[in-house]
Scaffold this motif. Sequence first.
Motif, PDB file in Angstrom:
ATOM      1  N   ALA A   1       0.829  -1.196   0.000  1.00  0.00           N
ATOM      2  CA  ALA A   1       0.000   0.000   0.000  1.00  0.00           C
ATOM      3  C   ALA A   1       0.868   1.252   0.000  1.00  0.00           C
TER       4      ALA A   1
ATOM      5  N   ASN B   1       2.405   1.816  -3.405  1.00  0.00           N
ATOM      6  CA  ASN B   1       1.434   2.382  -4.330  1.00  0.00           C
ATOM      7  C   ASN B   1       1.212   3.859  -4.039  1.00  0.00           C
TER       8      ASN B   1
ATOM      9  N   ARG C   1       2.080   6.772  -6.649  1.00  0.00           N
ATOM     10  CA  ARG C   1       1.034   7.689  -7.110  1.00  0.00           C
ATOM     11  C   ARG C   1       1.483   9.139  -6.920  1.00  0.00           C
TER      12      ARG C   1
ATOM     13  N   ILE D   1     -13.491   7.348 -10.260  1.00  0.00           N
ATOM     14  CA  ILE D   1     -13.129   6.752  -8.985  1.00  0.00           C
ATOM     15  C   ILE D   1     -11.940   7.499  -8.399  1.00  0.00           C
TER      16      ILE D   1
ATOM     17  N   LEU E   1      -9.419   7.016  -5.554  1.00  0.00           N
ATOM     18  CA  LEU E   1      -8.989   5.972  -4.619  1.00  0.00           C
ATOM     19  C   LEU E   1      -8.670   6.537  -3.245  1.00  0.00           C
TER      20      LEU E   1
ATOM     21  N   HIS F   1     -11.739   7.482  -1.454  1.00  0.00           N
ATOM     22  CA  HIS F   1     -12.785   6.448  -1.473  1.00  0.00           C
ATOM     23  C   HIS F   1     -14.100   7.022  -1.984  1.00  0.00           C
TER      24      HIS F   1
ATOM     25  N   TRP G   1     -14.883  -1.880  -0.650  1.00  0.00           N
ATOM     26  CA  TRP G   1     -13.722  -1.112  -1.118  1.00  0.00           C
ATOM     27  C   TRP G   1     -12.477  -1.979  -1.210  1.00  0.00           C
ATOM     28  N   ILE G   2     -12.280  -2.807  -0.211  1.00  0.00           N
ATOM     29  CA  ILE G   2     -11.088  -3.651  -0.202  1.00  0.00           C
ATOM     30  C   ILE G   2     -11.057  -4.534  -1.439  1.00  0.00           C
TER      31      ILE G   2
ATOM     32  N   GLU H   1     -10.584  -2.333  -4.640  1.00  0.00           N
ATOM     33  CA  GLU H   1      -9.197  -1.893  -4.769  1.00  0.00           C
ATOM     34  C   GLU H   1      -8.278  -3.015  -5.195  1.00  0.00           C
TER      35      GLU H   1
ATOM     36  N   LEU I   1      -8.750  -2.951  -8.790  1.00  0.00           N
ATOM     37  CA  LEU I   1      -8.282  -1.723  -9.423  1.00  0.00           C
ATOM     38  C   LEU I   1      -6.776  -1.666  -9.502  1.00  0.00           C
ATOM     39  N   GLN I   2      -6.112  -2.278  -8.526  1.00  0.00           N
ATOM     40  CA  GLN I   2      -4.644  -2.235  -8.501  1.00  0.00           C
ATOM     41  C   GLN I   2      -4.018  -3.220  -9.462  1.00  0.00           C
TER      42      GLN I   2
ATOM     43  N   GLN J   1      -6.754 -10.409   1.391  1.00  0.00           N
ATOM     44  CA  GLN J   1      -6.896  -8.979   1.640  1.00  0.00           C
ATOM     45  C   GLN J   1      -7.912  -8.694   2.731  1.00  0.00           C
TER      46      GLN J   1
END
Lengths: 219, 219
Positions: free
Chosen positions: A110, A113, A117, A134, A136, A139, A155-156, A159, A162-163, A177
Amino acid sequence: MRILLIEDDPGLGSAVRDEIAAEGHVPDLAPTLAYARDLVATMSYDLILLDLGLPDGRGLDFLKALRAKGSVTPVMILTAHDRITERIEGLNAGADDYIVKPFDLAELTARINAVARRYSGNPNPLISLGGLEIDLAAHAIHGPDGQIDLSQREWIIFEALLQRPGQIVSKSQIEDQLYSFDAEVESNTIEVYVSRLRKKLGKDVVHTIRGLGYRLGTP
Amino acid sequence: MRILLIEDDPGLGSAVRDEIAAEGHVPDLAPTLAYARDLVATMSYDLILLDLGLPDGRGLDFLKALRAKGSVTPVMILTAHDRITERIEGLNAGADDYIVKPFDLAELTARINAVARRYSGNPNPLISLGGLEIDLAAHAIHGPDGQIDLSQREWIIFEALLQRPGQIVSKSQIEDQLYSFDAEVESNTIEVYVSRLRKKLGKDVVHTIRGLGYRLGTP
DNA sequence: AGGTGGCGTTCAGGTGGCTGTCAGGTTCAC
DNA sequence: GTGAACCTGACAGCCACCTGAACGCCACCT
């Protein structure tokens, strides 16, 4: 994303490298500063993870030299819990972030990332996906009919997809996760969450690959 | 990836080095064993491509010395078509693979990637094959028209071929991958799966060698 | 303190994608 | 020319997955 890990501990080095690779990045592992120098001379990295105690020199000196040369590659230093002075010195020397050993690999991911970003010119990415906007970090999801809220668990899972756009994420990876290590999930919880995501976000937002897992829908 | 090419032929040496670099690797070219020894004393290579006939000695002796020192760097030897004894001796001396001259540069690339995967601990390579981008770990394939999904069994067969580029994989080897030990498959299941792979990925992705098995198509 | 509603988890009935098979046709080594 | 190996469209059955509904818990509100 190309990530250089400068770490002399073989166990930690392997574990982190494997985790980074599993996240879809392309890691290189340098156990010495000499080797690290060779690598950065020829390769272009998106991020450097730097341990401060190396067998052939100080990580801090490596970092200072990097910045002195004008490199803006983001650097995250790995520090021990009680090394506060070292941490401050690292940040002052040009590190962008630090993580404290021992750390959870998921947390490292995390953080990676997040740093990426911030420094890829996209510090607060808006992702467009099939009519959804979206955010991130916040949220927040904006759809054609307005704001869409997801629960924490939703969300978990979202994501996790999405990742890894284009990649299949298995149910067991999603379970990892959501729950602590080795927790056994007894029913079709993941399927129900995926169903709810589809209901809220649209049926094409998640594709099922039977027997393998799920994949983010194509934009 | 750092690759050392030990080859005295200037034309072949340049061509291979350029191909390796174009694939994103970092090549060094040593036309003599003396130079090669200097390089391996100071550099850490991910792979060594070793010609067996050098002007200042035998490649085989170099390989034996490398292994005697405890080096586990993967070594692929380059051999002439008719030098079967030399090939066997090379493998016995600790070579991990061999490629037969003259060889196609694209095949060399695929072989390099395969050897590197086996020995680098990097389980998440991107493979290019005939317009497809393949991510084995993430079960992701990107073709000219977008994302391509394979079923679980299709992946198993495809992986069996991807892991042995240039090699013939027999139907019984594929059956061993699909089913439990000694399970007897009664019909032409493998042929049907291969047909489905061709339909999804293109007809050149798998070549049939009649009576022997299948081989990955050339990139 | 009591009520409420969102969330996490479970379950059951239904569905459609995947697997394995088969048949008719093609290819190719001998 | 022939027969074995292979190709591929079509089909049936299975089961991984979908999804609506329900229940218990607990944070939040009144």
